[in-house]
Scaffold this motif. Structure first.
Motif, PDB file in Angstrom:
ATOM      1  N   PRO A 176       1.197   6.221   5.906  1.00 10.15           N
ATOM      2  CA  PRO A 176       0.057   5.394   5.466  1.00 10.15           C
ATOM      3  C   PRO A 176      -0.205   4.225   6.411  1.00 10.15           C
ATOM      4  CG  PRO A 176       1.501   5.897   3.615  1.00 10.15           C
ATOM      5  CD  PRO A 176       2.211   6.368   4.852  1.00 10.15           C
TER       6      PRO A 176
ATOM      7  N   LEU B  72     -20.125  -6.848   1.168  1.00 11.19           N
ATOM      8  CA  LEU B  72     -19.973  -5.534   1.792  1.00 11.19           C
ATOM      9  C   LEU B  72     -20.792  -4.450   1.095  1.00 11.19           C
ATOM     10  CD1 LEU B  72     -16.087  -5.423   2.305  1.00 11.19           C
ATOM     11  CD2 LEU B  72     -17.825  -5.654   4.095  1.00 11.19           C
TER      12      LEU B  72
ATOM     13  N   ASN C  79       0.834  -1.204   0.000  1.00 15.72           N
ATOM     14  CA  ASN C  79       0.000   0.000   0.000  1.00 15.72           C
ATOM     15  C   ASN C  79       0.871   1.258   0.000  1.00 15.72           C
ATOM     16  OD1 ASN C  79      -2.192  -1.657   0.117  1.00 15.72           O
ATOM     17  ND2 ASN C  79      -2.657  -1.299   2.270  1.00 15.72           N
TER      18      ASN C  79
ATOM     19  N   PRO D 116      -0.959  -1.611  -9.301  1.00 19.51           N
ATOM     20  CA  PRO D 116      -1.648  -0.322  -9.334  1.00 19.51           C
ATOM     21  C   PRO D 116      -2.692  -0.339 -10.445  1.00 19.51           C
ATOM     22  CG  PRO D 116       0.740  -0.065  -9.533  1.00 19.51           C
ATOM     23  CD  PRO D 116       0.434  -1.501  -9.748  1.00 19.51           C
ATOM     24  N   TRP D 117      -3.795   0.278 -10.173  1.00 18.39           N
ATOM     25  CA  TRP D 117      -4.891   0.271 -11.155  1.00 18.39           C
ATOM     26  C   TRP D 117      -5.312   1.714 -11.414  1.00 18.39           C
ATOM     27  CZ3 TRP D 117     -10.612  -0.308  -9.580  1.00 18.39           C
ATOM     28  CH2 TRP D 117     -11.425  -0.356 -10.722  1.00 18.39           C
TER      29      TRP D 117
ATOM     30  N   ALA E 275       2.676   1.690  -3.306  1.00 20.17           N
ATOM     31  CA  ALA E 275       1.778   2.215  -4.335  1.00 20.17           C
ATOM     32  C   ALA E 275       1.618   3.717  -4.150  1.00 20.17           C
ATOM     33  CB  ALA E 275       0.431   1.514  -4.241  1.00 20.17           C
ATOM     34  N   LEU E 276       1.451   4.142  -2.904  1.00 19.84           N
ATOM     35  CA  LEU E 276       1.208   5.560  -2.646  1.00 19.84           C
ATOM     36  C   LEU E 276       2.404   6.439  -2.995  1.00 19.84           C
ATOM     37  CD1 LEU E 276      -0.823   5.440   0.675  1.00 19.84           C
ATOM     38  CD2 LEU E 276      -1.608   6.204  -1.564  1.00 19.84           C
TER      39      LEU E 276
ATOM     40  N   VAL F  21      -5.841   8.743 -11.750  1.00 14.28           N
ATOM     41  CA  VAL F  21      -6.028   8.411 -10.343  1.00 14.28           C
ATOM     42  C   VAL F  21      -5.834   6.905 -10.204  1.00 14.28           C
ATOM     43  CG1 VAL F  21      -7.629   8.464  -8.408  1.00 14.28           C
ATOM     44  CG2 VAL F  21      -7.685  10.282 -10.123  1.00 14.28           C
ATOM     45  N   TYR F  22      -5.022   6.515  -9.234  1.00 18.08           N
ATOM     46  CA  TYR F  22      -4.681   5.106  -9.076  1.00 18.08           C
ATOM     47  C   TYR F  22      -5.087   4.572  -7.714  1.00 18.08           C
ATOM     48  CZ  TYR F  22      -1.738   5.005 -13.261  1.00 18.08           C
ATOM     49  OH  TYR F  22      -1.291   5.016 -14.540  1.00 18.08           O
ATOM     50  N   ARG F  23      -5.284   3.282  -7.677  1.00 18.56           N
ATOM     51  CA  ARG F  23      -5.343   2.573  -6.399  1.00 18.56           C
ATOM     52  C   ARG F  23      -4.705   1.214  -6.598  1.00 18.56           C
ATOM     53  NH1 ARG F  23     -11.346   0.332  -4.954  1.00 18.56           N
ATOM     54  NH2 ARG F  23     -10.158  -1.037  -3.588  1.00 18.56           N
ATOM     55  N   LYS F  24      -4.358   0.597  -5.492  1.00 18.84           N
ATOM     56  CA  LYS F  24      -3.796  -0.742  -5.567  1.00 18.84           C
ATOM     57  C   LYS F  24      -4.964  -1.725  -5.566  1.00 18.84           C
ATOM     58  CE  LYS F  24      -3.299  -3.239  -2.288  1.00 18.84           C
ATOM     59  NZ  LYS F  24      -3.161  -3.921  -1.017  1.00 18.84           N
TER      60      LYS F  24
ATOM     61  N   GLY G  89       4.164   5.978  -5.506  1.00 17.58           N
ATOM     62  CA  GLY G  89       4.159   6.143  -6.958  1.00 17.58           C
ATOM     63  C   GLY G  89       5.014   5.164  -7.734  1.00 17.58           C
TER      64      GLY G  89
ATOM     65  N   ARG H 109      -1.683   5.456   9.719  1.00 18.75           N
ATOM     66  CA  ARG H 109      -3.123   5.720   9.539  1.00 18.75           C
ATOM     67  C   ARG H 109      -3.918   4.424   9.588  1.00 18.75           C
ATOM     68  NH1 ARG H 109      -1.829   9.371   5.373  1.00 18.75           N
ATOM     69  NH2 ARG H 109      -2.360   7.819   3.797  1.00 18.75           N
TER      70      ARG H 109
END
Lengths: 622, 344
Positions: free
Chosen positions: A195, A290, A46, A426-427, A49-50, A246-249, A52, A198
């Motif tokens: 991260p 969920l 995580n 990363p997506w 990924a953040l 904009v990306y997320r893992k 970059g 958090r």
């Protein structure tokens, strides 16, 4: 890619805390399945990924929830490759192995290249643990690790010492050592702690003492790297140059679940997902459960058969019906999948393939179900088959599966596997507005309604859902009379219906993208892959292309029907190599369908291909 | 409520003929299935439900041809799996009246698992199990309800299997409605089917059904008109269990067993067990279900009719609760959940 020696052998002059830049690093965390290895790896991912980097991950864990502690079968591992360049796989070999105990060292040492870095928890190297791992002498002392760079770190004692002010039993404190180790690795690769801090705060909101302990351990591990006179340098991997957005893992199973929900939103009909828990597909059920506020109905069925049948029932009722399973579940569902073929209802069946026949190796990956997906049912039973190429591609192919299923009124099998399911990358998030709507056509007009009167273009039969006045009709598994749908034993009609069902699937070829050749459109070697081997194949082919060799590749995401330019491409190359995690199933299809000498390249070890394995095999053909 | 299925919203009183499909019925002449079909077609128009809201789902076997003969929505599924298909339909469209037609082989052998789970979940579907104690469509093998020692094609020396009692099974699964009737007892059958139709929750109905080809007369020893009054007892809610041509015999609860007593000689109606179908605990219903000829009269009627929340209702209530709590799902937000980062 560090096939022979570690990238770390190029480290510069040893000045304290000098930062050395690296392009690509592969780290493997390994320890007991109770050590929190998967969590440690996921949190590291995580953060990575953040900051970059491009990345790929490979979680590798035993099927037993808690195999006996300290034993070889109990070892759980998580590998991540991160880079300032394009990453398509989790890396062939780790540059850094973080081993929490002797068993982890023993299992994973063979994968480490010469010069590789080993961080071991020296506290775990007790006589008892060494014996459990089958060591007759302590590898940290007997010189057997001479060709590696070994860092003996007292992770347990350092964790306990960092947490001495915190009011917790020492057993609980000891469990924080994975956060301590994570902190150390963050320092080593110059990553931020925020991260993870958090995450800790959120996850342990209800237990502030545990939150404090984990956060303290994390910081202490980081500080240890900074202060202890052990490491002379640390490393930096710059941001990757990847497309803006904009990306997320995302893992394959997460992407698949989101894809199913997105399909339902694009179609404007709720999703009904029926499943029986099975590794490695269960996470899809968990994820979907969920999101009930998207109208998602999840049904944990009494068995695999019921899951498939309930999904068919849902489709009959006008919902987007789907089920998910793995190989053994596919066997059980076969009869019901054939029912969906006969009643021509849209159902998406996600097969998250795993290794071996029967129970096999549930947590290990394989591509052994291709022929089963195509042919594993009685009689002539055509279904559409698609296969995502990467974890993020599971999102697109889930939507595609429903587009095909509803447009052609057919079951669609989606072949993912354990490697895609649990691997992360990363997506780049798609823009929701730009996703094409899925147009559903429910029949409402009772005039000239016949249950098996087909659309002339797609050959789809009408979708007439119960509750619609005037369209009362009966469907079922008995052979249907063309147009009327009445039961028919007429010989000519049967042959016609068998051919119509086949033709309907064949026509989907007109409605799917043509294949793009990676590399020159003709030449010496064409590497043909499908599904999860995309990353390793593409990287291997690129390796040869950079050396000027005549090597191209194509990757199949549609297995039935095949893209319509496949045959033409195959015939433009002298040699065709088909790497697959099975004994040559796609190769068999290509040979049968196109009369080409497709050469199978098989691996069935429950593990994905290494790039180097494919590079070497291509080399033999050049 | 709007009746009828002409799609124009006009009120049309449905009749039996509205439920007869254009398909030729292909059961053997004399089969008990005809009687059940006829009663079903008689009962459905009485329910005030538009025709298009009925769905009949079946598995495999003689009984499972049933949906083809009903002019409703119908789904002839695969062997034993009708309850699973029906569950999918009902969860997705709770407005429908969903029926499962099954047999002793389909429902209790190959499909036993699905039957069990549909009942324990209390899915609001109506399950009618045609019990002829034989495999008819495959031409005469013993079934899970065939009596011990029965000689059939697959048991030439007699079976060595204990039969299962469908009512006991349904009660063990705590089905909220459990009843039994007989194909030839048409009025009683119609009554039981209508009760099942009006029950909210899973309804399980066993129908003794004669297979005149492979197991003719299986129920005759107690169900034949000439003897049934003495050999069967009709369960009626709130009434003492009395039977016999002369209404002179009854069932008494003695400790934890039931016994047959004769009225008179100091035994009065007040000594008899009063049937209570609403009793939450199924224990007494279970005792009744175990009564069998010749030791006892064979009971028919409603063994149990209790109310519990239905599965489909609860599933859909969770959807509504989730929407009320979190708002209608926002796809853009969902895709962006978790840690995201921006590449310029």
């Amino acid at each position: 890619m560090g096939e022979k020696t570690s990238a770390f052998t190029t480290v510069g002059p040893e000045v304290r805390h000098q930062i050395v830049e690296l392009e690509t690093v592969t780290v493997r965390f390994a320890g007991d399945s109770g050590d929190g290895i998967q969590l440690t790896g996921t949190l590291f991912t995580n953060t990575t990924a953040l900051v970059g980097n491009d990345l790929g991950t490979f979680p590798d864990y035993p099927a037993e929830i808690r195999a006996p502690a300290g034993t070889l079968p109990g070892v759980s591992a998580y590998q991540i490759c991160f880079s300032s360049q394009d990453v398509r796989t989790p890396g062939d070999q780790p540059d850094v192995l973080v081993a929490f105990n002797p068993a982890a060292l023993k299992v994973h040492l063979p994968d480490l290249p010469e010069g590789g870095m080993i961080l071991v928890n020296v506290d775990a190297f007790t006589e008892y643990n060494l014996k459990k791992a089958g060591y007759t002498s302590n590898p940290l002392e007997d010189g057997s690790l001479a060709k590696y760079r070994v860092y003996k770190i007292p992770m347990t004692t350092a964790t306990l010492s960092a947490l001495r002010q915190i009011d917790l039993p020492s057993k609980d404190k000891e469990r924080c050592k994975n956060f301590w180790a994570l902190g150390l690795v963050y320092w080593l690769f110059d990553r931020p702690l925020e991260p993870t801090l958090r995450w800790i705060e959120q996850r342990f909101r209800k237990n502030p003492t545990i939150a404090q302990a984990n956060a303290t351990a994390l910081r202490a591990g980081y500080a240890y790297g900074d202060a202890a006179e052990i490491f002379t340098v640390h490393y930096r991997v710059r941001r990757a140059q990847i497309a803006p957005g904009v990306y997320r893992k995302i893992t394959g199973n997460e992407a698949l679940a989101l894809g199913l929900i997105t399909a339902s939103q694009l179609a404007g009909r709720p999703l009904f997902y029926a499943s029986y828990p099975i590794t490695p597909a269960s996470d899809i059920l968990h994820e979907l459960a969920l999101h009930k506020n998207f109208g998602v109905r999840t049904f944990q069925a009494e068995d695999e058969i019921a899951a498939m049948c309930a999904a068919i029932g849902a489709a009959f009722a006008g919902y987007l019906g789907a089920t998910g399973t793995s190989g053994p579940g596919m066997c059980l569902k076969s009869e019901a999948i054939n029912l969906a073929v006969m009643v021509e209802l849209p159902v998406v069946i996600c097969d998250i393939q795993r290794a071996g026949p029967s129970t096999g190796m549930p947590t290990k990956t394989e591509q052994g179900d291709l022929l089963q997906a195509l042919f594993g049912r009685n009689s002539e039973s055509p279904v559409a088959v698609v296969a995502p190429a990467t974890p993020a591609d599971c999102f697109s192919m889930a939507i595609e599966a429903f587009r095909i299923a509803t447009k052609y009124m057919t079951p669609v099998i989606l072949l993912s596997d354990g490697y895609l399911a649990n691997g992360a990358e990363p997506w780049r998030l798609p823009s929701v507005e730009e996703l094409p709507k899925i147009e559903l056509r429910f029949r409402t007009d009772p005039n000239d309604f016949y249950p098996y009167l087909r659309d002339p273009e797609t050959l789809a039969r009408p979708w007439a859902i119960p509750g619609t006045p005037g369209l009362e009709h009966r469907i079922g598994g008995l052979e249907k009379q063309h147009i009327t749908g009445n039961v028919s034993y007429d010989p000519q009609n049967h042959e016609l219906m068998v051919k119509l069902r086949a033709e309907k699937i064949a026509r989907i070829a007109e409605d799917i993208p043509l294949l793009d050749v990676f590399g020159e459109p003709e030449g010496k070697v064409l590497v043909v892959g499908w599904g999860s081997t995309y990353g390793a194949i593409t990287s291997a082919v690129e390796h040869w292309q950079k050396k000027g060799a005549s090597v191209s590749s194509i990757h199949l995401r549609y297995l039935n029907p095949f893209p319509r330019n496949l045959g033409e491409i195959l015939h433009r190359f002298e040699k065709i190599l088909v790497p697959e995690l099975n004994l040559g199933q796609l190769a068999l299809l290509l040979r049968g369908r196109y009369l080409v000498d497709a050469i199978p390249f098989s691996k069935v070890q429950g593990r994905p291909f290494k790039i180097s394995e494919i590079i070497d095999r291509i080399g033999e053909l050049l | 409520m709007t009746l009828g299925g002409n799609g124009q919203g006009t009120v049309v009183k449905l009749t039996k003929r509205d439920f007869v499909s254009d398909q030729e019925v292909r059961w053997c002449p004399g089969c008990g299935d005809y009687a059940i079909l006829a009663q079903m077609q008689k009962v459905l128009p009485e329910l005030g439900i538009p025709r298009e809201k009925f769905v009949f789902v079946s598995g495999i076997g003689c009984s499972s041809r049933f949906p083809y003969y009903m002019n409703t929505y119908g789904f002839h599924g695969i062997h034993g799996r009708a309850p699973a298909i029906a569950t999918g339909i009902k969860v997705c469209n709770p407005d429908l009246s969903v029926w499962v037609v099954t047999g002793d082989g389909d429902g209790l052998s190959i499909g036993g698992n699905h039957l069990l789970h549909a009942m324990r979940r209390n899915v609001d579907i109506k399950i009618v199990l045609f019990n002829n104690r034989i495999y008819g469509l495959t031409k005469g093998q013993y079934s899970p309800t065939s009596e011990f020692g029965k000689k059939t094609k697959s048991s030439p020396m007699g079976t060595v299997e204990m039969p299962v009692n469908p009512i006991c099974l349904a009660l063990a699964a705590e089905a909220t409605f459990v009843a039994r009737s007989v194909d030839r007892h048409t009025d009683h059958l119609a009554y039981v089917l209508e009760r099942a139709a009006r029950h909210k929750g899973v309804a399980f109905v066993e129908v003794f059904q004669n297979c005149n080809i492979f197991n003719d007369g299986a129920f005759e020893p107690f169900a034949d008109r000439s003897v049934k009054d003495d050999r069967m007892v009709v369960l009626e809610h709130g009434k003492p269990l009395i039977f016999g041509k002369n209404r002179d015999k009854g069932i008494r609860l003695n400790g934890t067993t039931l016994e047959v007593v004769t009225l008179g000689d100091g035994i009065t109606e007040s000594d008899l067990l009063v049937h209570d179908e609403k009793r939450p605990d199924p224990a007494i219903a279970f005792l009744l279900a175990r009564m069998d000829y010749p030791e006892y009269p064979v009971p028919v009627g409603v063994f149990r009719a209790v109310e519990k929340p239905t599965y489909d209702e609860l599933v859909n209530a969770q959807i509504e609760a989730a929407i009320a709590e979190r708002g209608q799902g926002d796809l853009e937000k969902l895709l962006r959940s978790g840690d995201i980062w921006v590449i310029e």
